[in-house]
Write a protein that holds these residues in place. Structure first.
Motif, mmCIF file in Angstrom:
data_model
loop_
_atom_site.group_PDB
_atom_site.id
_atom_site.type_symbol
_atom_site.label_atom_id
_atom_site.label_comp_id
_atom_site.label_asym_id
_atom_site.label_seq_id
_atom_site.Cartn_x
_atom_site.Cartn_y
_atom_site.Cartn_z
ATOM 1 N N LEU A 32 0.820 -1.208 0.000
ATOM 2 C CA LEU A 32 0.000 0.000 0.000
ATOM 3 C C LEU A 32 0.855 1.260 0.000
ATOM 4 C CD1 LEU A 32 -2.772 -1.077 2.504
ATOM 5 C CD2 LEU A 32 -2.931 -0.934 0.011
ATOM 6 N N GLY A 33 1.999 1.178 0.662
ATOM 7 C CA GLY A 33 2.857 2.351 0.742
ATOM 8 C C GLY A 33 3.738 2.529 -0.480
ATOM 9 N N SER A 34 3.766 1.544 -1.334
ATOM 10 C CA SER A 34 4.684 1.596 -2.481
ATOM 11 C C SER A 34 4.090 2.404 -3.615
ATOM 12 C CB SER A 34 4.937 0.186 -2.976
ATOM 13 O OG SER A 34 3.779 -0.290 -3.644
ATOM 14 N N GLU A 35 4.956 2.788 -4.498
ATOM 15 C CA GLU A 35 4.479 3.399 -5.728
ATOM 16 C C GLU A 35 3.736 2.313 -6.494
ATOM 17 O OE1 GLU A 35 7.330 3.769 -8.761
ATOM 18 O OE2 GLU A 35 8.621 2.221 -7.967
ATOM 19 N N GLU A 36 2.991 2.708 -7.474
ATOM 20 C CA GLU A 36 2.248 1.725 -8.236
ATOM 21 C C GLU A 36 3.197 0.902 -9.100
ATOM 22 O OE1 GLU A 36 -1.396 2.448 -9.709
ATOM 23 O OE2 GLU A 36 -1.964 3.193 -7.742
ATOM 24 N N HIS A 37 2.690 -0.205 -9.584
ATOM 25 C CA HIS A 37 3.421 -1.021 -10.542
ATOM 26 C C HIS A 37 4.702 -1.629 -9.982
ATOM 27 C CE1 HIS A 37 1.462 2.378 -12.839
ATOM 28 N NE2 HIS A 37 0.682 1.340 -13.056
ATOM 29 N N VAL A 38 4.661 -2.045 -8.740
ATOM 30 C CA VAL A 38 5.817 -2.737 -8.173
ATOM 31 C C VAL A 38 5.875 -4.167 -8.679
ATOM 32 C CG1 VAL A 38 6.185 -1.531 -6.006
ATOM 33 C CG2 VAL A 38 4.399 -3.265 -6.152
ATOM 34 N N SER A 39 7.095 -4.672 -8.768
ATOM 35 C CA SER A 39 7.291 -6.083 -9.069
ATOM 36 C C SER A 39 7.462 -6.817 -7.746
ATOM 37 C CB SER A 39 8.540 -6.271 -9.916
ATOM 38 O OG SER A 39 9.675 -5.917 -9.159
ATOM 39 N N ALA A 40 7.443 -8.138 -7.797
ATOM 40 C CA ALA A 40 7.607 -8.923 -6.578
ATOM 41 C C ALA A 40 8.967 -8.638 -5.933
ATOM 42 C CB ALA A 40 7.458 -10.411 -6.887
ATOM 43 N N GLU A 41 10.005 -8.525 -6.747
ATOM 44 C CA GLU A 41 11.332 -8.233 -6.187
ATOM 45 C C GLU A 41 11.385 -6.850 -5.539
ATOM 46 O OE1 GLU A 41 14.400 -10.328 -6.803
ATOM 47 O OE2 GLU A 41 13.783 -11.343 -8.624
ATOM 48 N N ASP A 42 10.773 -5.873 -6.194
ATOM 49 C CA ASP A 42 10.699 -4.534 -5.606
ATOM 50 C C ASP A 42 10.142 -4.639 -4.197
ATOM 51 O OD1 ASP A 42 11.472 -3.321 -7.971
ATOM 52 O OD2 ASP A 42 9.418 -2.851 -8.610
ATOM 53 N N LEU A 43 9.009 -5.312 -4.122
ATOM 54 C CA LEU A 43 8.304 -5.397 -2.865
ATOM 55 C C LEU A 43 9.133 -6.162 -1.829
ATOM 56 C CD1 LEU A 43 5.701 -4.240 -2.001
ATOM 57 C CD2 LEU A 43 4.545 -6.344 -2.644
ATOM 58 N N HIS A 44 9.793 -7.201 -2.303
ATOM 59 C CA HIS A 44 10.635 -7.982 -1.405
ATOM 60 C C HIS A 44 11.726 -7.096 -0.812
ATOM 61 C CE1 HIS A 44 13.635 -11.476 -0.737
ATOM 62 N NE2 HIS A 44 12.777 -11.470 0.243
ATOM 63 N N ARG A 45 12.323 -6.277 -1.642
ATOM 64 C CA ARG A 45 13.376 -5.374 -1.192
ATOM 65 C C ARG A 45 12.835 -4.428 -0.115
ATOM 66 N NH1 ARG A 45 14.011 -2.326 -5.281
ATOM 67 N NH2 ARG A 45 14.243 -4.126 -6.663
ATOM 68 N N ILE A 46 11.680 -3.844 -0.379
ATOM 69 C CA ILE A 46 11.065 -2.912 0.569
ATOM 70 C C ILE A 46 10.746 -3.602 1.888
ATOM 71 C CG2 ILE A 46 9.028 -1.496 1.000
ATOM 72 C CD1 ILE A 46 8.829 -1.143 -2.086
ATOM 73 N N VAL A 47 10.144 -4.772 1.775
ATOM 74 C CA VAL A 47 9.704 -5.495 2.948
ATOM 75 C C VAL A 47 10.885 -5.902 3.831
ATOM 76 C CG1 VAL A 47 8.953 -7.845 3.484
ATOM 77 C CG2 VAL A 47 7.462 -6.337 2.193
#
Lengths: 142, 142
Positions: A32-47
DNA sequence: GTTGCTGCAAAGTGTTTGCACCCTG
DNA sequence: CAGGGTGCAAACACTTTGCAGCAAC
């Protein structure tokens, strides 16, 4: 955190005999806090910044949950990896993708939608979903 | 075989210091003879009937050549594999994809194209390509 | 005879799955 | 305390690449 989105996910989870876990909360809030159009890896990095030992598989599994519960929509821009975009209270739109800087402009044109319906009807086809992506150069890159 | 397509490919090849080989001819002719929207594996299967020891890698490499020379267009319907469609003298069109039987109906609606241009112009965006895929049920499957 | 091409196998992507242990309900 | 969830690693599916021998120019 106790947003509407949280509620949607928890409803979906309880309706399906699933469980709410720390990891699922973390992934949801990162999504929810991410920019739109994240990939799974993007999200993994953030998390991982929040919770360093969360597994990539868990991110994938949670994204699939978010997609099933209608919070996320899967996108494929043809670059070999799936992207996910927010969907809660988020109306349908299409994309202009700048092939130079990667910027994505979202848009919606009611008449385009209308003519799509018309073409479909003429062919006896029932649309359940569609996507329109335009590739090119944005104002800054030409 | 000495079609226009053959000519296009050979022109491209000679312009780029490349060589014309038996395998490339075979792949081209199989591609031209195939139904639209073949995947690399599809083509490999077809090509092997003619020439049993042709490698999958060669098919991929030739498809990339066909794409660069403009004879083929790469498509991605989001199912994890690329498809290739004919492009020689083949005007642009969009797709309706039946999620039940896999049938693909092609169409083109000039007004949809026109409104796309309009939205782009309004955003200072220059379109180089676009794709519109609609998913749903065809007349036979509902 | 160069130089690019081929087949093969190995390596690379991005994603999914099997499994032993863990934690939620 | 039962049954789903997790992390990890292995498996996957598709595609690309390295290499030694081969063929086109």
């Amino acid at each position: 955190m106790s947003s509407k989105e949280q509620q949607v996910l928890e409803d979906f989870i309880s309706q399906n005999n699933l469980k709410i876990t720390r990891q699922r909360r973390t992934v949801l809030s990162a999504f929810l806090g991410s920019e739109e159009h994240v990939s799974a890896e993007d999200l993994h990095r953030i998390v991982r910044e929040k919770e360093s030992n969360i597994g990539l598989a868990t991110v994938y599994r949670t994204l699939s949950l978010l997609t099933q519960s209608g919070l996320a929509v899967e996108l494929d821009f043809g670059d070999g990896q799936k992207r996910y975009e927010h969907n809660y209270m988020h109306s349908h739109h299409d994309h202009m993708i700048c092939t130079e800087c990667g910027k994505i402009i979202e848009f919606n044109h009611p008449l385009i939608e209308k003519f799509q319906e018309e073409v479909a009807r003429r062919n006896g086809f029932t649309i359940t979903s569609h996507k329109l992506d335009m590739f090119g150069l944005c104002a800054d890159c030409k």
